[in-house]
Structures are given as structure tokens and as C-alpha cells.
Design an enzyme around this catalytic site. Sequence first.
Site, mmCIF file in Angstrom:
data_model
loop_
_atom_site.group_PDB
_atom_site.id
_atom_site.type_symbol
_atom_site.label_atom_id
_atom_site.label_comp_id
_atom_site.label_asym_id
_atom_site.label_seq_id
_atom_site.Cartn_x
_atom_site.Cartn_y
_atom_site.Cartn_z
ATOM 1 N N GLU A 488 44.598 40.794 25.896
ATOM 2 C CA GLU A 488 44.165 39.424 26.132
ATOM 3 C C GLU A 488 43.971 38.731 24.784
ATOM 4 O O GLU A 488 44.852 38.064 24.310
ATOM 5 C CB GLU A 488 42.880 39.390 26.963
ATOM 6 C CG GLU A 488 42.522 37.968 27.356
ATOM 7 C CD GLU A 488 41.910 37.874 28.741
ATOM 8 O OE1 GLU A 488 41.774 38.860 29.446
ATOM 9 O OE2 GLU A 488 41.555 36.733 29.115
ATOM 10 N N GLU A 761 31.117 42.196 28.138
ATOM 11 C CA GLU A 761 31.658 41.054 28.886
ATOM 12 C C GLU A 761 30.843 40.799 30.153
ATOM 13 O O GLU A 761 30.613 39.662 30.534
ATOM 14 C CB GLU A 761 33.107 41.354 29.270
ATOM 15 C CG GLU A 761 33.763 40.290 30.144
ATOM 16 C CD GLU A 761 35.234 40.571 30.399
ATOM 17 O OE1 GLU A 761 35.626 41.755 30.387
ATOM 18 O OE2 GLU A 761 35.987 39.601 30.593
HETATM 19 C C1 BGC Z 1 38.323 36.079 29.481
HETATM 20 C C2 BGC Z 1 37.079 35.250 29.371
HETATM 21 C C3 BGC Z 1 37.495 33.855 29.732
HETATM 22 C C4 BGC Z 1 37.855 33.928 31.177
HETATM 23 C C5 BGC Z 1 38.163 32.617 31.787
HETATM 24 C C6 BGC Z 1 38.719 36.115 30.913
HETATM 25 O O1 BGC Z 1 39.836 36.876 31.119
HETATM 26 O O2 BGC Z 1 38.147 37.344 28.937
HETATM 27 O O3 BGC Z 1 36.383 35.432 28.242
HETATM 28 O O4 BGC Z 1 36.589 32.858 29.437
HETATM 29 O O5 BGC Z 1 38.909 34.820 31.390
HETATM 30 O O6 BGC Z 1 37.930 32.689 33.102
#
Ligand code: BGC
Length: 910
Positions: A488, A761
Site C-alpha cells: 500500500e 492501524e
Molecule cells: C489505509 C488507510 C486509509 C484508508 C482509507 C487504508 O487502506 O491504510 O490509512 O486512510 O485505507 O480508507
Amino acid sequence: MTVNLMPTRLRCEYLVDPLGIDVARPRLSWILHSDQRAQRQSAYQILVATDEERLRASRGDLWDSGRVEADQSIHIEYGGPEPRSGQRAWWVVRVWDGDGQASPYSVPAWWEMGLLRPDDWRGAWIGLDRIADDPGVLVPADEEREIMAVDLEPSPYLRTTFTVARPIRQTRLYVTARGLYEARLNGERVGDAVLAPGWTDYHKRIQYQSYDVTGLVRQGDNALGAILGPGWYSGYVGFGKNKRHYGVHPRLLAQLVIDYVDGTTETVASDASWRGATGPIRSSDLLMGEHYDARRELTGWDAPGYDDRGWTPVAVAERDATPLVAARAEPIRVTAELAPISIMRLDADTQIADLGQNIAGWVRLRMRGVAGTRVRLRHAEILNPDGTLYIENLRQARATDTYILRGEGVEIFEPRFTFHGFRYVEVTGYPGDLTPAVITGRVVESDTPPAGSFECSDELVNRLQQNIAWGQRGNFLSVPTDCPQRDERLGWLGDAQIFARTACANRDVAAFFTKWMRDVADAQSPGGAFPDVAPRLVDLADGAPAWGDAGVIVPWTLYQVYGDTRIVEEHYDAMARWLAYIGEANPDGLWVNRRNNDFGDWLALDGDALRNPGASATPKDLLATAYYAYDARLMARIARAIGRVDDAGRYDALFARIKDAFIAAYVSDDGRVKGETQTGYVLALHMDLLPERLRSVAATHLVEHIKEKDWRLSTGFVGVGYLLPVLAEAGHLDVAYRLLLNDTFPSWGYSIKHGATTIWERWDGWTAERGFQDPGMNSFNHYSLGSVGEWLYRYVAGIDTASERPGFRHTIIRPRPGGGLTGVKATYQSVRGMIESAWRVEDGAFRLCVTVPANTTATVYLPAGARDIITEGGQPIASASGVMLERREDGQAVLVTGSGVYDFAVASAP
Ligand code: BGC
């Protein structure tokens, strides 16, 4: 002569002696040093000259500001003739203090311009094509299959030679890549930047770096070379196994400019005369890792005298119209090394080293062994209960480096064009036992200067602060990313806006965010929509509420923290277009029509968000409308700050209209906010969306909600940053501390109790009851929930800028003792100098040490009852110099100070 006031730490565009900038009117700043109290600058004079000698004679041949009667010490625009490409400007400043006494001139500083015009560039983009079928990939079949599975290519090595026959005055290398480069000159690495040129939308702008290589070029034969990697340009970026976002093969653009003593200049640029080959880097990729076969090293390739007859001519593409811009911020560098705290052997072939800290970076490995021995390194943030690597959460990122030994002497491996998010590294095939002497963690981050420190009497809070700071380090790599480990690593705007103020407290991120705001601007749609991610990639949607709004909130934050009006001026039109974009579709003030993504209070603990991250119980249109209102309010303040008074009035009116609509739609007469979620209350309170008479009752509802949850939080990314500030402001400091210090699920403390060294997270990334959350989205290094760091600095230590006198022109020092803490010490290196707030409770007395930078003032709040006795330095406050007791109110004494160091004590009357 005593020096009352001295300008120090001269900076240009936030950087110390920047080499290669392209700001036409660079801004100059200094920090004033004084050992006296209440000292200020009454005037300044800046001299800018073409060389240092002239400055010694106090002559500014480029610019002499003359004596300017002003207290301004930051962001003073250079006022001389427009600088030329490559021009170096030396500068000094002197100041006059409050009594009109002049300081000596400062130590000289300089800035140097890069290549300002497109036609300053001579070279072409060069590289190698069709390198995939480069013969003789000498790797074992299974490894080769793995590499082929992700379809990567060997790195091009490119070189040229040139001869120097006259004495040199100076030499510069201007260089960039579509991809990543490492430049080499006569066998040496040029500079210490890694993963250069950094990430931008390469279709819209490409950063180049400028290096002083005078010391590397010699009389006679020289060789200039570069190694390329795909990086963000053609490698894998983001989720969904996508690569080649910007192009197919990496390319180099380089220009070496030699200035001779005789006044002539010679340029060596990347062009058709260069030759290329592939070598030991068989593949490299940010997500997948690097494969290095040391048997294929091209010994001596970057030095003169190397026989490159077997190399091929390079592929050449002419320069196009894509703007080349000077790097605007600190580069990514290796900033620290970590020795493993333990090494375990899993089996005869496999060992695991634990760095003791989750980082972004890689390891350096020393070894000795038989040629062809294959050593494989895999990286993970966490271990499974059986001691093996937990890699499920990496999704499609391989995060694997491989090294094949050449079999001679000591060999050292360190990858170049990848990075991993990890704490544990599994080493397979290492010849011998791993020891801390042979394996070293290398921490990689955008090298933003340290700014703040925070420490207190509670070890849990100290670890929290460290986890926040490490989360920042692991995610500020050219852009603010969400996470450094899985496939990501995108520049999510929602994460950035909620964390921006915390980021500013830990590091000087002024230049970093100035650069990234250009990425945000590049990613704005023609219709005015800011994106979800910048650079806009993989997620191409328009910005969700609380995501797109970063386009307003981040510049506002930079204005507040750094007093930077240029950043809000530069992005003003873009911000206005964002508001218009929302307004056009939502004429009634409620942001109900959303043509974009809608993440809501992402990863909250209410609604169905545990299973479906975006399904929190906070109504999405409420959240969206709150942000729309917040944008309008910030726009009004920004407009006022830069003298656009009419606009300010319009945005005030817009805010009032949205607020009315918000109240009508979501707020009931008894102060309840629709959805009854913590985040709903927090947003309504923080963004001033309640009738005055309902504010405190709404805050009470919020507290009841927390109490119903057994004094636990339930906010996601969006609510978390304002939760504790709102509680403290509404008179519920005790509840805020309770949430801060909690260590049962869900809380910051829970992750710490279970060994976290970064911010997770998800609140439930791992729980004792359920183990790991869904590996499809479970990073252990995401900074968003670390936005509580702002609260530690602004509330617990109590360091804040007065909003109307931003950039800490006037500092508010207002500690909020509580939570059983007995002491706190925070420092903050502001744009105007070092601020300190250190308090402790001692024998029933409250002590507070404060440092206020020269040329600034502060308001200090001391917890003190009406009859308590206040002293400074042991003397009654009335006789202390530089400080005045202004008033006493609601259990507080309010003092106004000039600059200096103060030592306050509050004791009850005998
Ligand atoms: C990310 C987040 C991001 C989110 C948005 C995720 O996959 O890791 O940090 O803000 O998507 O919905």
C-alpha cells in the site's frame, strides 16, 4: 561589548544552506539568541552577496535590506535581483535589540540556485530497454521463478567518462531519474540520499537533486555513472499488484557542470554516448525487495579505466515538457542504526533477528562463505505464537531480499532500491551464526529535523510518545504514507490531516509538507476535488470527507505552526475550488451529495466497523458536513491572514449557513447529536457546530457515552485526534486522562502492554481473545491513531501557539496537570527558537520551568487558587523581571512574559 541579542541558525526556505533550490524569492529566517529576559528585535539588516569575502567587508552586492525597523525574524523575502541558475548567494544578518543596540553580523550562510529554466538542461533521458531477456540470470531455479512471478528486471548500470585538463573551481551534479538512482563518481557514491529522487506524480513534476561534487572530480580521467531501480516509477506501488504506473523502464537524467578557474564551463550530460549493462542487482522493487547476485559484480565499473566494450549503447529519449523541479525538502536518508536485541535459531538453516523496534528500512548483513551461497532475508513486524514470521498482513508485498555470495573475503550486503516495514528479519542460508556484529537494522526516513521531545513520570505515556514518533519516522518517506510494510504505502490524505499537528510537534516537517502539498495540488481534479491519496494513484477517486479536506487543513496547520503565509497563498485557489466543488453539489449546506469515496470514521469501534472498516455508527453525512463547515471556517481565517477580507466575510457566512443546517439536521434540543457516537459529539464540539447553550450538555452526553462503554473510547481515525482536546476544553480533563492512561482494550495502552513499538492501524490489530485482526488490513505501523501526540504537547505539557499570532510569535504555556502524573518535560524547537515547558508536583507545590525564545512573548497559566502564593526563581512574583501577573481566574493565575527562562512555583498560603 555584551551581546544582548544574536541571530543564529540562519535558514533559507526552512533549510540550512540549501544546495539547488528553485524558489524565485527565497525566504530567510533566523533564530535569536539572548541570555537576557524580555529581549526583542527592534530592527534587522540583511546583506546578500555573491561571495563570502564581500560579506566580510559588510558589502551586499546582491541585496542590502538596509536597516528595517521590524521584529520580523522569519520568512523575510530576499529582495535582490532574480537569482540565476546555479548562482550561490551568501548572506548575513544583524539585529538591533529592544534598546537599539546592534549585534555583530551573524556567521554567514548561503543558498544556491538549481537549474531554473528547462533549457538549462542539456542531457536526455537514458536507460536500458529489453533488459528482461538479459541472458544468464544465474539464480537457482526456484528463486528465479519467484522473481519471474513478480516480473521484475535487473537494474541498469550506466556510465560515461570524461577528462579534466584544467584547474577546477567547482563542480555540481544535477541528477534525477524516472525511477530511483544512485549516482557514482570515480568509484564513490554521490551524496547520502537514498531512494532519490523521491516520489511525485512523475507525469506532472519530477524532482532533481543537486550535489557539490567538487571534491570527487580530479585532473585527468574521470568516470560518472548511475545505477537505476524502478521505485515508484515503474515498480509495484499500492495494493492490487499494480506496477508501471508512470512508465516501463527506469531512466536517468544527469548533468555534471564543471566550472574551471579560468571562467569557462564544461558540461557532461546523460546522452547517447553513455553505455549500459546489467550487473549484480538482478531485481529490485519497493514492495518486493531486492535480489543481489554478488558473482555478477562489475568491479571498477564506476571508475575510469574500466573496460566497457562489452556494454551496450543506452536507449535515449529526449527531454519532454514534464517540469523538472528542485527537491524542496530533506531527502530520504539512513538516519539511525539498530543492533538486534535478540537472535533466535528456528532450524539449521533459519535464524530470526529482532531489532526491538518496528522501523522502515532494511538490514545490512556481513558474511563470508562459499561462492553461490544464497542468503534470503524476509521481513515482518510481528511473530506468530510459534516464533515464525507473521507475514500475512503484507498482502502481496514480498518484502524479501536475496544475496548470493561471490565467495571472496568479507561480503557486505545492503539493498538500495527497496524498503521494508519490520522489526523481525528472518535470515535463511546464512553461513554461520548471526551475531549483533554482523546484522544491523538501518532506519530509513525523510530526514526531517528533530523538533519536539516529551517525557513524563508515566512510563506508559512515554512509550506511547515513542511509538508515535517511530510511527512518524516509519511513514514519512518522501510523502506521508499510511504504512511501510504491506502493498500500500500511499499518501492518504485523511491520515495526514489528522496527524499533521502531531507531526509538527515531533519533527520540523515544514519543508516536507510544503513538498507534499504540491503533490496534493497536482492530484486535484479539474473539477476541484482533492484526492484520497497524493500522488493520486491506485485509488483514483475524489477525496472522501475528512480525506480531501487535508487540502485545507494541512496548509492551515503549517500556517499556524510555522507562521507561513506563503503556503496558504500558494494553495488558496485550490482550496477555494475544493469548497466550491462541495458547495455546487450541496447548496443547502449539508454535505449529502458525495461523488467520492466515503470512509466515515474509519476503523472506529462502533457500528459494524470491526468487520467493515468504513461502517462506523457516525452518520456519514454528519461527518462530511462537519468537515465542510470546518473547511469554511479555516478558509475564513486563512483569507483574513493573507488580507483577502471580502473572501473572509463570504466564508464566515458560509460557515454560519452550514452550522445552521448542521444544527437543524443533527442536533436535538437536549443537545444530542445524531447517531450518538463519540466521534459525532467530538466533531460537533471541536468544529463549533452547536448552539452555545448546548455545548456543555453535549459534552456531558459525550462523557456519558464514554462511561457507558466502561470508560473506553470508540473513535476511529477521524474522531481520535480531537477526542482528548475536546474533553479537556469542555472541562472533562479527568476523562481525557482516563482514556490516555487506560491499558485495557481498546486503548493506546493495550497495544503497548502487548509489546507495540509503533502505533497500530487498528485498536484490535491483535487482542488476547481473538488474536490477529483480518490480515487483509492489519498494519502495525500506521500513525493515524497516534494523533493523540498533539494532546500530549498542547495539553499535558501545554505548549501551543496563540492562533492569532501564529508561528509561536506568542506562545501559550498552559499545562493541564492530572491523571496522577507528577512531572512532565517537553521541549519544542519552534521556527523562532526553543520553547520549554517542564512541570512537576513536589511536596504539594506546583513548579513550572518555562523557556520563551528571544523576540517572542508568552502567556503562562499556572494552576493556582486565589490565595496561593506564586514565586519566580524563589522571589515573589511581583518582583520578578520579564513577567507580570495579569489576572487570577477559575483556579488559575495568568501571567504574561517576555522571552527568557522562568522558574515558577505555586504554593498554598501558610
Ligand atoms: C489505509 C488507510 C486509509 C484508508 C482509507 C487504508 O487502506 O491504510 O490509512 O486512510 O485505507 O480508507
